[in-house]
Design a protein around this motif. Structure first.
Motif, PDB file in Angstrom:
ATOM      1  N   ASP A 279       0.618  -1.161   0.090  1.00 49.63           N
ATOM      2  CA  ASP A 279       0.115  -0.407   0.097  1.00 49.63           C
ATOM      3  C   ASP A 279       0.791   1.181   0.093  1.00 49.63           C
ATOM      4  O   ASP A 279       0.336   2.571  -0.513  1.00 49.63           O
ATOM      5  CB  ASP A 279      -0.890   0.142   1.562  1.00 49.63           C
ATOM      6  N   ARG A 283       1.295   4.254  -2.732  1.00 45.41           N
ATOM      7  CA  ARG A 283       0.473   5.350  -2.965  1.00 45.41           C
ATOM      8  C   ARG A 283       1.624   6.192  -3.309  1.00 45.41           C
ATOM      9  O   ARG A 283       1.608   7.556  -3.456  1.00 45.41           O
ATOM     10  CB  ARG A 283      -0.335   5.897  -1.490  1.00 45.41           C
ATOM     11  N   ARG A 284       3.040   6.174  -3.017  1.00 45.42           N
ATOM     12  CA  ARG A 284       3.461   7.297  -3.267  1.00 45.42           C
ATOM     13  C   ARG A 284       4.466   6.695  -5.009  1.00 45.42           C
ATOM     14  O   ARG A 284       3.617   8.183  -5.819  1.00 45.42           O
ATOM     15  CB  ARG A 284       5.747   6.579  -3.202  1.00 45.42           C
ATOM     16  N   ARG A 286       1.244   6.155  -7.095  1.00 49.98           N
ATOM     17  CA  ARG A 286      -0.262   6.850  -7.293  1.00 49.98           C
ATOM     18  C   ARG A 286       0.148   8.825  -7.332  1.00 49.98           C
ATOM     19  O   ARG A 286      -0.357   9.517  -8.309  1.00 49.98           O
ATOM     20  CB  ARG A 286      -1.511   6.543  -6.620  1.00 49.98           C
ATOM     21  N   HIS A 287       0.727   8.794  -6.340  1.00 49.07           N
ATOM     22  CA  HIS A 287       1.532  10.465  -6.191  1.00 49.07           C
ATOM     23  C   HIS A 287       1.642  11.135  -7.614  1.00 49.07           C
ATOM     24  O   HIS A 287       1.828  11.889  -8.116  1.00 49.07           O
ATOM     25  CB  HIS A 287       2.285  11.076  -5.299  1.00 49.07           C
ATOM     26  N   SER A 320      -2.586  15.029  -2.988  1.00 45.64           N
ATOM     27  CA  SER A 320      -2.029  14.101  -3.005  1.00 45.64           C
ATOM     28  C   SER A 320      -0.760  13.821  -2.124  1.00 45.64           C
ATOM     29  O   SER A 320      -0.039  12.562  -1.987  1.00 45.64           O
ATOM     30  CB  SER A 320      -1.466  14.102  -5.077  1.00 45.64           C
ATOM     31  N   ASP A 323      -2.201  13.279   1.274  1.00 39.70           N
ATOM     32  CA  ASP A 323      -2.286  11.550   1.329  1.00 39.70           C
ATOM     33  C   ASP A 323      -1.692   9.938   1.108  1.00 39.70           C
ATOM     34  O   ASP A 323      -1.418   9.431   1.373  1.00 39.70           O
ATOM     35  CB  ASP A 323      -3.848  11.530   1.191  1.00 39.70           C
ATOM     36  N   ASP A 324      -1.758  11.240  -0.345  1.00 34.51           N
ATOM     37  CA  ASP A 324      -0.305   9.537  -0.642  1.00 34.51           C
ATOM     38  C   ASP A 324       1.202   9.368  -0.950  1.00 34.51           C
ATOM     39  O   ASP A 324       1.740   8.408  -0.472  1.00 34.51           O
ATOM     40  CB  ASP A 324      -0.939   9.392  -2.730  1.00 34.51           C
TER      41      ASP A 324
END
Ligand code: ADP
Ligand code: MG
Length: 401
Positions: A279, A283-284, A286-287, A320, A323-324
Motif C-alpha cells: 500500500d 500511494r507513492r 500514485r502521487h 496527493s 495523503d499519498d
C-alpha cells in the motif's frame, strides 16, 4: 541592506579589495509537479524576485577563497585540491569543508577547475583562482531553493570570468552535480533549471527526462493574480530522511512495474500497480503518476483557459502530497486550507516537503485578507508565526555590476 550591496561589502571586508563584478541568480517556487523531477517526469516552476548574489574577482594564483554572510570564517583551498574534496562519496561521510561552502566549491569543481587544465584552451583567465563573497535574500530551507540560487550565481560568475561560454542548461547541470556530488544532497534538476531559465511572467515547463524546456506564459499579471508564499518557518533537511526514503519508494515502484522510471507509467497502470505492490509503495507511485498528469493539465489549462483555471489542479496536487506521498505537515495543511477558505483560487505546499512553504494563487485584492487569516490560524493553532510575501515569475541569472 539588500543582498547586492551586502555581497560587495562582504567581499571588501573579507578580501580587502573590490570585486570584478557581481552576479546573481534567483530562487524559485514550483507551481506544480512535486517529486516528479527525479522520476524523469514533468515540472512547472518559476523563478522568483529573491536572488543570491556572488561578488567575485579573479586572483593571480590558483587559490579559491569563499566568504558568506552565513559564516564568520572564509574557506580557502587550491583549485587542484577540489578533486581531493569531491565527490563526497570518495571521502566517506566526512567532508573537510563546511557544508555551505561545498555549494560554492562544488560548482568550481564541477566546472572542471580541479583538472588543472588552466590556460589549455588559450584563455589567460581559465581556471585562475578566485575570491567569492555570497549574500542572499532567498530564505534558506523554505522550499524556495536558496541552494539553486547560490549555485546559479556562482556558476554564472565563473562561466564569465573563466570565459567558459557554457549555456544556461549546462550551467544548471553543473549546479546539480555540485549539489549531488559535492554537497551530497540527492536532488533532481528542477531547481537549477528553474533558476537558470527564469523569465518574467512565465513559468518553465521542464521534461526532466529529455531536459527539453518550454516557456509557459502564466498571465498572472494581466489577470491581477499574485502568488502568495506562506513560509511556515519549519525547516526541512533535504539531504536526509524523508526525501531519500521517497526516492527509494519511487525506485522500488518502478522496478516492480518493470519500467525504467515512474515517468513511463500512466494513470491507466495504477490498477495493475495496486495488485503487485504494498500500500505505501502504491500511494507513492500514485502521487507521481497523477502529479505528472496534473502538470500537463496545468500547462493546457493556463494556456487555453487562463490562470484562474489552474486552481483545482493545485488543490488536487496538495491532497496527493498530503495523503499519498505523505510529505505535508500540519502547518502546510493549515496554510493551504486557510488560504482556500479565504478566497485563494488554488493552494498547495511547494518544494520537497516536511516543512518549507506553501503557495496560494490569490487575486491582488484578496492578498491582505488571506495573509491575515493565515496569520490568525497559525496563532490559534500555536504554530510558529509564518512569513508571508508575494512573488511573481522573474528573470534568471544576470551580471548585476
Ligand atoms: P533550499 O534550497 O530549499 O533553501 P537546501 O537545504 O537545498 O534548502 O539548501 C540550503 C543550503 O544552501 C544552506 O543550508 C547552505 O548550506 C546553502 N546556502 C544557501 N544560501 C546560502 C548563502 N547565502 N551562503 C552560504 N550558503 C548558502
Ligand atoms: Mg535546495
Amino acid at each position: 541592506m539588500s543582498a547586492a550591496p551586502a555581497a560587495r561589502e562582504l567581499f571588501a571586508s573579507s578580501f580587502g579589495r573590490e570585486p570584478d563584478g557581481i552576479w546573481s541568480a534567483p530562487g524559485r517556487v514550483n507551481l506544480i509537479g512535486e517529486h516528479t523531477d527525479y522520476n524523469e517526469g514533468f515540472v512547472l516552476p518559476f523563478a522568483i524576485p529573491h536572488r543570491t548574489y556572488a561578488a567575485v574577482a579573479l586572483r593571480t594564483d590558483n587559490r579559491i577563497r569563499v566568504a558568506s554572510s552565513f559564516a564568520r570564517l572564509t574557506v580557502e583551498c587550491a583549485l587542484e585540491d577540489l578533486a581531493h574534496l569531491f565527490p563526497v562519496e570518495h571521502q566517506g561521510a566526512d567532508r573537510d569543508v563546511p557544508e555551505w561552502s561545498a555549494y560554492v566549491l562544488g560548482v568550481a569543481w564541477a566546472l572542471g577547475a580541479s583538472t588543472g587544465s588552466a590556460g589549455e584552451a588559450g584563455s589567460a583567465t581559465r581556471f585562475r583562482g578566485v575570491d567569492i563573497a555570497i549574500a542572499s535574500d532567498v530564505p534558506v530551507g523554505a522550499g524556495l531553493s536558496s541552494s539553486a540560487a547560490i549555485e546559479g550565481a556562482v556558476a554564472s560568475a565563473l562561466n564569465d570570468l573563466w570565459e567558459l561560454g557554457l549555456d544556461p542548461v549546462t550551467l544548471a547541470q553543473v549546479g546539480r552535480r555540485a549539489e549531488n556530488e559535492a554537497v551530497g544532497a540527492p536532488t533532481g534538476i528542477m531547481d537549477q533549471m528553474a533558476s537558470m531559465l527564469g523569465q518574467e511572467d512565465a513559468a518553465t515547463f521542464i521534461d526532466c527526462r529529455s531536459l527539453e524546456t518550454r516557456s509557459v506564459p502564466t498571465g498572472f499579471r494581466d489577470a491581477g493574480l499574485e502568488v502568495l508564499v506562506i513560509d511556515t518557518q519549519v525547516t526541512h533537511a533535504h539531504s536526509t530522511g524523508g526525501y531519500r526514503e521517497r526516492r527509494e519508494s519511487c525506485e522500488r515502484g518502478a522496478q516492480l512495474l518493470g519500467i525504467r522510471s515512474l515517468r513511463d507509467a500512466s494513470v491507466a497502470d495504477l490498477p495493475r500497480a495496486a495488485e503487485i505492490m504494498d500500500d505505501v509503495t502504491l500511494r507513492r507511485v500514485r502521487h507521481i503518476v497523477t502529479e505528472n498528469q496534473r502538470v500537463l493539465d496545468t500547462v493546457a489549462a493556463v494556456t487555453e483557459q487562463g490562470p484562474r483555471a489552474i486552481g483545482e489542479l493545485l488543490v488536487a496536487s496538495h491532497a496527493s502530497m498530503r495523503d499519498d506521498f505523505e510529505i505535508s505537515t500540519p502547518e502546510l495543511d493549515a496554510a493551504v486550507e486557510t488560504a482556500l477558505a479565504n478566497g485563494a483560487i488554488g493552494a498547495r505546499m511547494t518544494g520537497g516537503g516536511f516543512g518549507g512553504s506553501a503557495i496560494a494563487l490569490v487575486a491582488h485584492a484578496s492578498v491582505d485578507a488571506v495573509t491575515d487569516a493565515v496569520q490568525q490560524a497559525f496563532a490559534a493553532a500555536g504554530f510558529t508565526a509564518p512569513h508571508l510575501f508575494t512573488v511573481s515569475p522573474s528573470d534568471g541569472p544576470r551580471r548585476d555590476v
